[in-house]
Design an enzyme around this catalytic site. Structure first.
Site, short mmCIF file in Angstrom:
data_model
loop_
_atom_site.label_atom_id
_atom_site.label_comp_id
_atom_site.label_asym_id
_atom_site.label_seq_id
_atom_site.Cartn_x
_atom_site.Cartn_y
_atom_site.Cartn_z
N THR A 167 0.82 -1.21 0.00
CA THR A 167 0.00 0.00 0.00
C THR A 167 0.86 1.26 0.00
OG1 THR A 167 -1.78 -1.12 1.17
CG2 THR A 167 -1.73 1.27 1.32
N SER A 173 -6.22 0.28 -2.68
CA SER A 173 -6.75 -0.90 -3.38
C SER A 173 -6.26 -0.97 -4.83
CB SER A 173 -8.29 -0.87 -3.36
OG SER A 173 -8.76 -0.95 -2.03
N ARG A 339 -29.09 -9.94 33.31
CA ARG A 339 -29.41 -8.57 33.73
C ARG A 339 -30.93 -8.36 33.73
NH1 ARG A 339 -27.28 -3.24 34.68
NH2 ARG A 339 -29.15 -1.95 34.81
N GLY A 429 -24.35 0.79 29.82
CA GLY A 429 -23.10 1.35 30.30
C GLY A 429 -22.04 0.30 30.55
N THR A 450 -11.19 -2.33 5.75
CA THR A 450 -10.36 -1.82 4.66
C THR A 450 -9.05 -2.57 4.52
OG1 THR A 450 -9.67 -0.06 6.21
CG2 THR A 450 -11.30 0.51 4.55
N GLU A 452 -6.68 -5.49 3.32
CA GLU A 452 -6.68 -6.39 2.16
C GLU A 452 -7.68 -5.96 1.10
OE1 GLU A 452 -4.48 -8.97 1.86
OE2 GLU A 452 -3.63 -8.14 3.69
N ASP A 454 -10.40 -2.35 0.22
CA ASP A 454 -11.66 -1.76 0.67
C ASP A 454 -12.81 -2.68 0.29
OD1 ASP A 454 -14.14 -0.02 -0.32
OD2 ASP A 454 -13.19 1.03 1.34
#
Length: 706
Positions: A167, A173, A339, A429, A450, A452, A454
């Protein structure tokens, strides 16, 4: 206080505050339903290379491999480097390399074991991928035996840490357009590696900022004044003391949005000379006199063959993203089963989060998606192993592998981000606390979308393959055959567009939404809708692009650009179809009746969720009647309620142990808090010391005044 006695069916009581369902069955045992064989499903999800995955999971139970929340970047980088040395000591590195260089020649097992590392620390996983999966694989796959002899053993043992320099700042790409050059000097017998302008600087390279001593550099090969396109070169960048070599410049990328245990950086080259033999020449070579040669005469085919040799990055990201999503779902669903929030107003316990219909809708369709990805990924991994082991290494099979990886990696990485974020919100939270892992997991997996390539660019590659396959149907066909196809297409458009199919559905559906679902949304119809959508989208795009052959190059490009979004959407639909088909094949192979029943419901939830997501398309194109379309959402709700008692079994089947989860809210912390609170209020009531509410006082006063 003892648990509330629960009915066998989810509650439909309309007066429960906030839509809660305090009588919903929390387990398949309570619901008196068939249960999955958890161990059996775990084996299915681990897939073909289960042993390799389990070995990796066992290794990372050691706290030495765990991410430390909030650790400063410099310390995190050094910790991750130490972890890679620990891999070497455990003989867990370079599993795909040939046996003579210390590997096991196990391509599928190598990726399977690598994907599990995301459970410990994604930075560790990706740095391992850079060293052994990118840098090392470039040498293995693009080099020849002499290169293997020189470097592979040292790469495996980490004696030679390296970067993968593809890159650039100006090109991500679009690898074919990179600016770095490798110009052959005949008199010296050397290549001159050069960064001609700032945008050609290599960027986002793991191991570039600190630890790498060499790089596999992709550059435009120029010899005799001719550019032969992108090739890969082995370029030393630091000496044994870590000092930059002459002509090589490194810059540190610094703090990133995630994966801060990796020393990402930039590399630039100022006329750096390397021996001619450092060209990784499996697919193209330069003789001492500067003559270029290749067994692949087509420059385009040669370029894509070289990139295809490195497809393992996309394959492994598909698997790692799926495992990351599964971890988030385990945390969120386990928490939601413990919960409690809001009581029913009748003095009963507060309602468990997963009893709420909306909570089921948030989590269970995403769970179905992740199951589909596990099945699809195992098929992808088998295809990958078949090619790279040599068992099925043909040009067609390599092209199929590249297309399959490009179709699945975008869906799984996007889904991981969507799932982790939804799980984070579903935990309130608590999900935002670093100790519960969801926030860090999202940060670290963000860049997978992104990595290898996009995701949208990858899907465009898939779309072009779909168009190519569509065109191949008509190759060497005579005019009469083409005319018959055109008539068939017209008839099909009239059939769908005029509502003839939807009219038939409406007649069949008359008076019974439940019957509508049973008649029209079973597995066969799900497949028909998903496959039909892909077929029609590709046909429509191909028809729209047909005039391109008669246009100028600029006009043809403009026409393609007009339909780019449609092409990418068609490719995405194709990937979804592949996942559904893999899930269906997995279900069909199950022997245990209870497991098959539950996973059939889960498969249906996945398929109908896809149909619901694209409901407007199905309506516009006449694929569903209005009545049947309206039933899709209701059936998704019914499936969520049906699967609610099985939710814990389904996430338990991921096979994660406490050392893999490491989120207190999913390891008993929330249950302990809830049990303590319930015991406190129960003791108050039993002792008669519990205060009465203002509402009760007012009622008593009103009753006394009558």
């Amino acid at each position: 206080m003892a648990d509330v006695i629960r009915s066998k069916k989810p509650s439909t009581h309309r007066h429960t505050p906030e839509g809660g369902a305090p009588t919903a069955a929390h387990s398949a045992a309570e619901a008196a339903e068939a249960r999955i064989d958890v161990a059996g499903v775990t084996a299915m999800l681990l897939g073909t290379w289960a042993e390799a995955r389990l070995e990796s999971r066992e290794m990372i139970k050691d706290p030495a491999f765990w991410q430390i929340h909030g650790q400063p970047m410099p310390e995190h980088r050094e910790r991750v480097l130490g972890q890679l040395h620990a891999f070497v000591a455990a003989e867990a590195a370079g599993r795909a390399y040939p046996v003579e260089y210390g590997g096991k020649a196990d391509n599928g097992g190598n990726l399977a074991s690598f994907e599990e590392l995301v459970l410990a620390d994604p930075s560790m996983q990706i740095k391992a991928g850079v060293q052994w999966g990118l840098f090392g694989s470039a040498i293995q796959q693009l080099g020849t035996e002499s290169h293997h002899e020189k470097w592979l053993a040292d790469v495996r043992t980490l004696a030679l840490p390296g970067a993968f320099a593809m890159t650039e700042m100006g090109h991500g790409s679009d690898v074919a357009a990179i600016g770095t050059t490798a110009t052959y000097d005949v008199e010296a017998g050397e290549f001159v590696i050069h960064t001609p302008f700032r945008a050609a600087t290599k960027e986002f390279l793991g191991n570039a900022a600190l630890h790498g001593r060499a790089a596999t550099v992709f550059a435009q090969l120029i010899t005799g004044g001719v550019n032969y396109g992108v090739h890969c070169f082995f370029v030393p960048i630091r000496d044994e003391n870590g000092q930059m070599l002459p002509g090589v410049t490194s810059e540190d990328d610094g703090v990133k949005g995630g994966l801060n245990g990796i020393d990402n950086g930039r590399l630039a080259f100022d006329h750096v000379r390397i021996p001619r033999e450092n060209l990784l020449n499996r697919y193209g070579d330069v003789a001492p006199d500067g003559t270029y040669s290749s067994d692949i005469p087509s420059p385009g085919r040669r370029f894509f063959t070289m990139l295809g040799a490195l497809v393992q990055g996309r394959v492994s990201l598909d698997g790692a993203a799926t495992t990351g999503a599964a971890l988030a779902e385990y945390i969120a669903i386990t928490y939601a089963n413990q919960r409690r929030q809001f009581d029913s107003g009748t003095g009963t316990d507060e309602v468990v989060l997963l009893d709420y219909g909306k909570h089921q809708r948030r989590l269970l369709p995403r769970l179905a998606q992740t199951y589909a990805q596990f099945f699809a990924h195992d098929q992808l991994l088998r295809t990958y192993d078949g090619v790279f082991s040599g068992a099925h290494d043909t040009p067609d099979e390599r092209e199929n592998l590249e297309t399959l990886a490009a179709a699945l990696k975008p869906l799984s990485t996007w889904n991981a981000l969507d799932t982790i974020q939804e799980c984070r919100e579903a935990c309130g939270g608590a999900g935002f606390m670093a100790e519960n892992r969801l926030v860090d997991l999202h940060h670290d997996l963000d860049v997978y979308a992104t990595f290898e390539g996009d995701n949208n660019i990858l899907l465009q590659l898939v779309g072009k393959r779909l168009l190519s396959d569509f065109a191949a149907q008509f190759k060497e066909k005579d005019a009469a055959a083409l005319a018959r196809f055109a008539v068939g297409q017209t008839a099909g458009r009239i059939f769908h567009g005029a509502g003839l199919r939807t009219l038939g559905q409406s007649v069949a559906d008359f008076g019974s939404t439940a019957r509508s679902v049973e008649l029209g949304l079973r597995a066969e119809q799900q497949h028909e809708l998903l496959a039909g959508r892909v077929e029609q989208m590709v046909t429509d795009i191909a028809t729209a692009l047909r005039p391109a052959s008669k246009l100028s190059q600029a006009e043809a490009a403009a026409l393609f650009n007009e339909h780019q979004s449609e092409l990418i959407e068609a490719a995405r639909a194709h990937g979804e179809l592949l996942q559904w088909e893999a899930f269906a094949e997995g279900v069909a192979a199950i022997d245990d009746d209870g497991t098959r029943q539950v996973l059939t419901w889960l498969r249906d939830l996945f398929g109908l969720s896809l149909i619901e997501k694209h409901l407007a398309w199905h309506l516009i194109n006449g694929r569903l009647s209005t009545q049947r379309a309206a039933s899709v959402g209701r059936y998704v709700d019914r499936l969520c309620a049906r699967l609610r008692p099985h939710a814990q079994d389904l996430v338990d089947a991921f096979g994660f142990e406490a050392e893999h989860v490491r989120a207190p809210i999913a390891l008993g912390g929330e249950r302990a808090r809830q049990d303590e609170a319930r015991a406190y209020y129960a003791a108050q009531r039993a002792s008669g010391t519990a205060p009465i509410s203002e509402k009760t006082l007012r009622k008593q006063a009103a009753a006394g005044g009558r």
